[in-house]
Enzyme design. Structure first.
Site, mmCIF file in Angstrom:
data_model
loop_
_atom_site.group_PDB
_atom_site.id
_atom_site.type_symbol
_atom_site.label_atom_id
_atom_site.label_comp_id
_atom_site.label_asym_id
_atom_site.label_seq_id
_atom_site.Cartn_x
_atom_site.Cartn_y
_atom_site.Cartn_z
ATOM 1 C CE LYS A 85 -25.764 -39.479 52.396
ATOM 2 N NZ LYS A 85 -26.514 -39.886 53.589
ATOM 3 C CB THR A 117 -33.856 -45.551 60.017
ATOM 4 O OG1 THR A 117 -35.046 -45.650 61.333
ATOM 5 C CG2 THR A 117 -33.589 -46.984 59.446
ATOM 6 N N GLY A 118 -30.795 -45.498 59.807
ATOM 7 C CA GLY A 118 -29.652 -45.464 58.724
ATOM 8 C C GLY A 118 -28.287 -45.605 59.504
ATOM 9 C CB SER A 119 -24.909 -45.725 58.097
ATOM 10 O OG SER A 119 -24.877 -44.583 57.201
ATOM 11 C CD GLU A 140 -36.327 -42.359 58.022
ATOM 12 O OE1 GLU A 140 -35.478 -42.924 58.421
ATOM 13 O OE2 GLU A 140 -36.444 -41.817 56.892
ATOM 14 N N GLY A 162 -30.720 -38.826 59.678
ATOM 15 C CA GLY A 162 -29.805 -38.643 58.548
ATOM 16 C C GLY A 162 -30.717 -38.174 57.059
ATOM 17 C CB ALA A 163 -31.238 -36.511 54.670
ATOM 18 C CG ASP A 164 -31.555 -41.330 51.458
ATOM 19 O OD1 ASP A 164 -30.726 -41.814 51.789
ATOM 20 O OD2 ASP A 164 -32.570 -41.346 51.639
ATOM 21 N N GLY A 204 -33.253 -46.040 53.160
ATOM 22 C CA GLY A 204 -33.532 -47.156 54.151
ATOM 23 C C GLY A 204 -34.831 -47.677 54.146
HETATM 24 C C1 5RP Z 1 -33.717 -44.154 56.075
HETATM 25 C C2 5RP Z 1 -33.247 -42.657 55.697
HETATM 26 C C3 5RP Z 1 -31.874 -42.252 56.145
HETATM 27 O O1 5RP Z 1 -31.798 -41.214 56.750
HETATM 28 C C4 5RP Z 1 -31.222 -42.093 54.944
HETATM 29 O O2 5RP Z 1 -31.187 -43.145 54.067
HETATM 30 C C5 5RP Z 1 -29.592 -41.713 55.111
HETATM 31 O O3 5RP Z 1 -28.935 -42.818 55.555
HETATM 32 P P1 5RP Z 1 -27.504 -42.863 55.751
HETATM 33 O O4 5RP Z 1 -27.523 -42.206 57.161
HETATM 34 O O5 5RP Z 1 -27.113 -44.423 55.940
HETATM 35 O O6 5RP Z 1 -26.788 -42.314 54.730
HETATM 36 O O7 5RP Z 1 -34.033 -41.928 54.983
HETATM 37 O O8 5RP Z 1 -34.997 -44.129 55.475
#
Ligand code: 5RP
Length: 222
Positions: free
Chosen positions: A125, A28-30, A107, A86-88, A101
């Site tokens: 990141k 989930t996420g962009s 996840e 993805g990841a933060d 997200g």
């Molecule tokens: C959602 C997540 C996403 O993977 C994380 O927030 C990264 O998002 P983005 O690809 O938009 O930077 O953990 O719960």
């Protein structure tokens, strides 16, 4: 190269990890959204997907990509071949912070049901140690004050994510300012806290491969 262009490159690079005729877990996420768009180009080659959130399921279906319930998928077809998300943040050990997200619980579940976790990120990141990004914690609503107190006891500054309810009907507390020197120990600590559904540290089950988008191209960290 813009951040979005880097995300698109890693999303496309992740297609190399998708095995024909198998089920694919989708994050989930962009960045995951860009992977979904890329996956649509090879949708006839895969059996289908398992989504980590309602929003991801909707986007997958919008592309005509089959979405399976996880229980049904595991019972009928066994484990998923790969999970792409993805990841933060990620550290040198490929431990992650996730949940920006708010989809962290599903996840973690879909990642656990997959043989390989391919994490797709842009270079922003990459960190030496997790903790600069506030740690998302999904909590049972009746326990949110308890969890906020626990976060303060750990030296953090908790903030309830206002107006947000997870797909599981729970709240998210974002904990700022935690000093995470041992990601596995911190993950264990939160897992042992009553009222916590999931914490956003993916250390016991980190990424197997990280595809990092840089201005020079995609770097593979395996
Ligand atoms: C959602 C997540 C996403 O993977 C994380 O927030 C990264 O998002 P983005 O690809 O938009 O930077 O953990 O719960």
């Amino acid at each position: 190269m813009t951040q979005d262009e880097m995300k698109k490159k890693v999303a496309e690079a992740a297609l190399a990890y998708v095995e024909k005729g198998t089920l694919v877990g989708v994050g989930t996420g962009s960045t995951a959204n860009m992977f979904i768009d890329a996956l649509a180009t090879i949708k006839d080659d895969i059996l289908g997907t398992v989504a980590s959130s309602e929003v991801t399921a909707e986007r997958l279906r919008g592309h005509g990509i089959p979405v399976f319930d996880l229980n049904e998928a595991l019972a009928k077809h066994g484990r998923l071949s790969v999970y792409v998300d993805g990841a933060d943040e990620f550290d040198p050990l490929k431990c992650l912070t996730k949940g920006g997200g708010g989809a962290l619980t599903r996840e973690k579940i879909v990642a656990a049901a997959s043989n390989k976790f391919v994490c797709i990120v842009d270079a922003s990141k990459q960190v030496d140690a997790l903790g600069a990004f506030p740690l998302p914690i999904e909590v049972i609503p009746m326990a949110k004050e308890l969890i906020m107190h626990a976060a303060k006891d750990m030296g953090g500054s908790p903030v309830l994510r206002a107006g947000f309810v997870t797909d599981n009907g729970n709240d998210i507390v974002d904990v700022h300012g935690l000093c995470i020197t041992d990601a596995k120990a911190m993950e264990d600590l939160w897992n042992a806290t009553p009222g916590v559904v999931t914490n956003g540290i993916f250390a016991h089950q980190g990424a197997d491969v990280i595809l990092m988008g840089t201005p020079e191209g995609v770097v593979t960290i395996a």
